[in-house]
Design a protein around this motif. Sequence first.
Motif, mmCIF file in Angstrom:
data_model
loop_
_atom_site.group_PDB
_atom_site.id
_atom_site.type_symbol
_atom_site.label_atom_id
_atom_site.label_comp_id
_atom_site.label_asym_id
_atom_site.label_seq_id
_atom_site.Cartn_x
_atom_site.Cartn_y
_atom_site.Cartn_z
ATOM 1 N N GLY A 124 0.798 -1.080 -0.058
ATOM 2 C CA GLY A 124 0.107 -0.307 0.006
ATOM 3 C C GLY A 124 0.804 1.881 0.296
ATOM 4 O O GLY A 124 0.229 2.392 -0.087
ATOM 5 N N GLU A 125 2.254 1.140 -0.007
ATOM 6 C CA GLU A 125 3.335 1.988 0.019
ATOM 7 C C GLU A 125 3.533 2.457 -1.708
ATOM 8 O O GLU A 125 3.710 1.635 -2.143
ATOM 9 C CB GLU A 125 4.217 1.918 1.591
ATOM 10 C CG GLU A 125 3.146 2.213 2.487
ATOM 11 C CD GLU A 125 2.520 3.108 3.411
ATOM 12 O OE1 GLU A 125 3.128 4.398 2.768
ATOM 13 O OE2 GLU A 125 1.767 3.461 3.523
ATOM 14 N N LEU A 126 3.714 3.902 -1.465
ATOM 15 C CA LEU A 126 4.689 4.409 -2.808
ATOM 16 C C LEU A 126 6.352 4.226 -2.407
ATOM 17 O O LEU A 126 6.241 4.495 -1.482
ATOM 18 C CB LEU A 126 4.195 5.711 -2.987
ATOM 19 C CG LEU A 126 4.694 6.327 -4.437
ATOM 20 C CD1 LEU A 126 4.661 5.801 -5.902
ATOM 21 C CD2 LEU A 126 4.549 7.547 -4.983
ATOM 22 N N VAL A 127 6.828 3.914 -3.643
ATOM 23 C CA VAL A 127 8.074 2.823 -3.081
ATOM 24 C C VAL A 127 9.252 3.979 -4.696
ATOM 25 O O VAL A 127 8.596 3.186 -5.650
ATOM 26 C CB VAL A 127 8.287 1.980 -3.375
ATOM 27 C CG1 VAL A 127 10.167 1.992 -3.272
ATOM 28 C CG2 VAL A 127 7.883 1.626 -1.693
ATOM 29 N N ARG A 128 9.281 5.166 -4.622
ATOM 30 C CA ARG A 128 9.998 5.089 -5.818
ATOM 31 C C ARG A 128 11.402 5.295 -5.532
ATOM 32 O O ARG A 128 12.270 5.122 -4.765
ATOM 33 C CB ARG A 128 10.025 7.197 -6.141
ATOM 34 C CG ARG A 128 8.745 7.867 -6.673
ATOM 35 C CD ARG A 128 8.794 8.997 -6.182
ATOM 36 N NE ARG A 128 7.782 9.584 -6.306
ATOM 37 C CZ ARG A 128 7.118 10.198 -5.748
ATOM 38 N NH1 ARG A 128 7.196 10.191 -4.274
ATOM 39 N NH2 ARG A 128 5.683 11.107 -5.738
ATOM 40 N N GLY A 129 12.588 5.008 -7.483
ATOM 41 C CA GLY A 129 14.256 5.191 -7.151
ATOM 42 C C GLY A 129 14.124 3.969 -8.841
ATOM 43 O O GLY A 129 13.323 4.224 -9.738
ATOM 44 N N ARG A 130 15.560 4.362 -8.502
ATOM 45 C CA ARG A 130 15.953 4.092 -9.802
ATOM 46 C C ARG A 130 17.318 3.117 -10.340
ATOM 47 O O ARG A 130 18.048 2.912 -10.883
ATOM 48 C CB ARG A 130 16.713 5.317 -11.070
ATOM 49 C CG ARG A 130 15.348 7.098 -10.801
ATOM 50 C CD ARG A 130 15.361 7.808 -11.762
ATOM 51 N NE ARG A 130 16.608 7.217 -12.861
ATOM 52 C CZ ARG A 130 17.380 8.384 -13.745
ATOM 53 N NH1 ARG A 130 17.432 9.597 -12.910
ATOM 54 N NH2 ARG A 130 17.176 8.293 -15.063
ATOM 55 N N ALA A 131 17.048 2.186 -9.442
ATOM 56 C CA ALA A 131 17.865 1.571 -8.564
ATOM 57 C C ALA A 131 17.900 -0.115 -10.434
ATOM 58 O O ALA A 131 19.584 -0.038 -10.287
ATOM 59 C CB ALA A 131 17.588 0.684 -7.781
ATOM 60 N N ARG A 132 17.524 -0.313 -10.064
ATOM 61 C CA ARG A 132 17.837 -1.304 -11.498
ATOM 62 C C ARG A 132 17.000 -0.628 -13.040
ATOM 63 O O ARG A 132 15.771 0.014 -12.838
ATOM 64 C CB ARG A 132 16.332 -2.235 -11.197
ATOM 65 C CG ARG A 132 16.791 -3.104 -10.321
ATOM 66 C CD ARG A 132 15.542 -4.691 -10.118
ATOM 67 N NE ARG A 132 16.350 -5.338 -9.522
ATOM 68 C CZ ARG A 132 16.890 -6.664 -8.782
ATOM 69 N NH1 ARG A 132 15.960 -7.092 -10.215
ATOM 70 N NH2 ARG A 132 17.114 -7.254 -8.273
ATOM 71 N N SER A 133 17.858 -0.997 -14.283
ATOM 72 C CA SER A 133 17.781 -0.161 -14.985
ATOM 73 C C SER A 133 17.287 -1.646 -15.897
ATOM 74 O O SER A 133 17.811 -2.858 -16.228
ATOM 75 C CB SER A 133 18.498 0.787 -15.559
ATOM 76 O OG SER A 133 18.085 0.923 -16.776
ATOM 77 N N TYR A 134 16.185 -1.188 -17.209
ATOM 78 C CA TYR A 134 15.839 -2.508 -18.110
ATOM 79 C C TYR A 134 15.947 -1.391 -19.611
ATOM 80 O O TYR A 134 14.865 -2.105 -20.277
ATOM 81 C CB TYR A 134 14.621 -2.594 -17.659
ATOM 82 C CG TYR A 134 14.289 -3.242 -16.337
ATOM 83 C CD1 TYR A 134 14.437 -4.898 -16.196
ATOM 84 C CD2 TYR A 134 13.561 -2.634 -15.150
ATOM 85 C CE1 TYR A 134 14.499 -5.382 -15.266
ATOM 86 C CE2 TYR A 134 14.394 -3.775 -14.050
ATOM 87 C CZ TYR A 134 14.329 -4.699 -14.132
ATOM 88 O OH TYR A 134 14.166 -5.806 -13.020
ATOM 89 N N GLY A 135 16.280 -0.309 -19.764
ATOM 90 C CA GLY A 135 16.228 -0.351 -21.172
ATOM 91 C C GLY A 135 15.717 1.041 -21.028
ATOM 92 O O GLY A 135 16.188 2.281 -20.783
#
Length: 461
Positions: free
Chosen positions: A21-32
């Motif tokens: 139920g909680e929003l999690v932001r981030g850019r740790a994993r890149s998929y192109g």
Amino acid sequence: MTSTDATVRADVLAVPHIVKGELVRGRARSYGRFVTPELDLDSLVWGRQELGPAFDVAVAEVIDLLDEVGRRLDPDTNPWLRDSLDQALRDARLSPRLIEYSYRGLGELFSRRSLEFQLESELGAYGSGGWVAQSDPWGGGHHIRAFPPRLAHVVAGNTPGTAAVTIVRGALTRGVNLMKLGSDDLLTASAILRTMAEVAPGHPTTKSFTAVYWRGGDAEIEGALFRPQYFDKIVAWGGEAAIRNALSYVGPGIELVAFDPKVSISLVGREAFASPEAMRESAVAAATDSALYNQNACASSRFIYAEGTPDELAPWCRMLAQELGVDRALSDGSGVPVPGEVRAAVEAARFLEPEFQVLGSLRTGVVVLSSAPVDFHPDGKVVNVVAVPSLDEAVSYVNVATQTIGIYPAARAPELRDRLAAAGMQRLVALGAVATKVPGVPHDGFYPLQRLVRWLVDDSG
């Protein structure tokens, strides 16, 4: 609501996760073309030693919440849903008109009338969620409960409705839900769940959902998550590869509920050719079913078995080809991309007369008329009309992969439906009406809510 935050740059999408139920932001994993937060696998599961957040929440309270969520699923006022819609427009899986239509219809799936009908139709007295007293013919008494499940969902993304239906069913059964997002719809589920969190932050139903992305088939992640100590069932949508992958994790204590790939067909009796009016009515109906979502839906008809010889059917097929080129509420008349292998097969068939007759244009829709089914999978508004002496003979082409059958005239249905069902068919409708399916009726041959819950009995007295 806050301002949109889906796009980091024009070419890189930042996909948010929802964890309990909680929003999690981030850019740790890149998929192109997109990035996601890091995955903390421990945070994605619920321990067996504790009840799920919504296990004992009253069903009426859940319906109130979902109904309010549905009222807010308007892309004109909901920035998260607008982000999802805009991303679908950029991906261009369907025309802008059909994408808009799909998103603007999501709210009805959460409407009170839809939710109450599903519970009554699929669970009946057990829809209340509590223990229900039952007597047996031998004088014994039992208490039965449709117990909230622990579900891991592998969600397909061919339409936004799949994410919406998954959330509705997960909420109505009041279990815990891990949604593995598909790469072709990364935002719809989080948009709906963020709306739920806005309506009821911290609500047990809100806390019962996690929606995250990892690359499908990642054995390290899936091997850690798809275990019976965490989940009762894997609910998988998609093609053969996705279903087979999900099957590899099935074992004692964890089962598969599969919405697997299907092919839909049409049956057209001689009555369709009895008059100019019947010809036009049946051709319009056949085109409506075949072109549904530009033939991107499981219910889209790809093969039409029609009573008559190829010569007798040719005029009707020409009319059908013309009707495929007409814009309709759920299909585009022109500009639908045809897969390369299908295009090549159609072009090859043009040189094989009289075995095949190819009518229409790849730009607006093609009918391939033949005496036996073609050996390729029609797609991109390509339809194979197969001449059969009678609809009785057409039954031999039905199997367990046959989902929906549209029949003309509808009066022929009673004489054929038991044999069609025995052959494997799952749904029979009047030709032209395949898009009328509503929640609360069997889906792929079963009642989903009945399959999702765990059926428990208390015989203690």
